[in-house]
Design an enzyme around this catalytic site. Structure first.
Site, mmCIF file in Angstrom:
data_model
loop_
_atom_site.group_PDB
_atom_site.id
_atom_site.type_symbol
_atom_site.label_atom_id
_atom_site.label_comp_id
_atom_site.label_asym_id
_atom_site.label_seq_id
_atom_site.Cartn_x
_atom_site.Cartn_y
_atom_site.Cartn_z
ATOM 1 N N MET A 116 0.829 -1.207 0.000
ATOM 2 C CA MET A 116 0.000 0.000 0.000
ATOM 3 C C MET A 116 0.864 1.258 0.000
ATOM 4 O O MET A 116 0.515 2.258 -0.638
ATOM 5 C CB MET A 116 -0.961 0.007 1.193
ATOM 6 C CG MET A 116 -2.017 -1.082 1.144
ATOM 7 S SD MET A 116 -2.925 -1.179 -0.417
ATOM 8 C CE MET A 116 -3.657 0.442 -0.519
ATOM 9 N N ASP A 131 -0.686 18.008 -11.015
ATOM 10 C CA ASP A 131 -0.883 19.344 -10.448
ATOM 11 C C ASP A 131 0.101 20.354 -11.023
ATOM 12 O O ASP A 131 -0.275 21.478 -11.347
ATOM 13 C CB ASP A 131 -0.744 19.289 -8.926
ATOM 14 C CG ASP A 131 -0.972 20.649 -8.288
ATOM 15 O OD1 ASP A 131 -2.026 21.261 -8.569
ATOM 16 O OD2 ASP A 131 -0.096 21.103 -7.531
#
Length: 164
Positions: A116, A131
């Site tokens: 994870m 971004d």
């Protein structure tokens, strides 16, 4: 069979449950994940030449990916906070497809895996690239986020058939 025996993250009452790893053996664990971001030729050229208005896009995304791995347990419910011993983010510029391949390696000695954390590192690095490049190309595409390789722990070692 009880709910806890069937599903590791559900308790006897059927509620969310963080798995107890207290009795698990500490072993060396490692995971490698990858992902891709595809962008327009203009955004891709600016990235390659380090000319985006927001600065050194790849360096910022690398730091963001490392931070993402370290914050994984703050983002994913029931994920254990881990003492990572290594997080490495690498980028591969793929000229033929106007993509950046992002690869993350996470390592530790612990009682639970780091898949994870590696996936989160890749995801956060990709989001940071998005971004920082969105002013030039708001239509970028993030794809292919997956675990490539896992080592250590009770379930053993494995990797995808063909690692690029």
């Amino acid at each position: 069979m009880t709910a806890q025996e069937k599903f590791s993250h559900i308790n006897e009452q059927g509620k969310a449950n963080m798995v107890d790893v207290t009795e698990k053996q500490i072993t060396q664990r490692q995971a490698i994940a990858e992902g891709y971001i595809k962008m327009s030729q203009q955004a891709f050229d600016l990235l390659k030449n380090n000319q985006h208005a927001k600065g050194d896009v790849l360096s910022v995304a690398q730091i963001a990916g490392i931070q993402g791995a370290k914050k994984c347990s703050d983002l994913i419910p029931l994920c254990h906070p881990l003492m990572l011993s290594k997080v490495q983010i690498e980028f591969q510029i793929l000229d033929d497809s106007q993509q950046v391949r992002i690869q993350a390696l996470c390592k530790l000695s612990g009682q639970t895996g780091v898949e994870m954390e590696a996936l989160t590192a890749v995801s956060v690095a990709a989001l940071t690239l998005f971004d920082m490049c969105k002013a030039v190309d708001p239509l970028m595409e993030i794809s292919g986020i997956r675990v490539l390789k896992k080592q250590g722990g009770k379930s053993g070692d494995w990797q995808v058939e063909k690692v690029k």
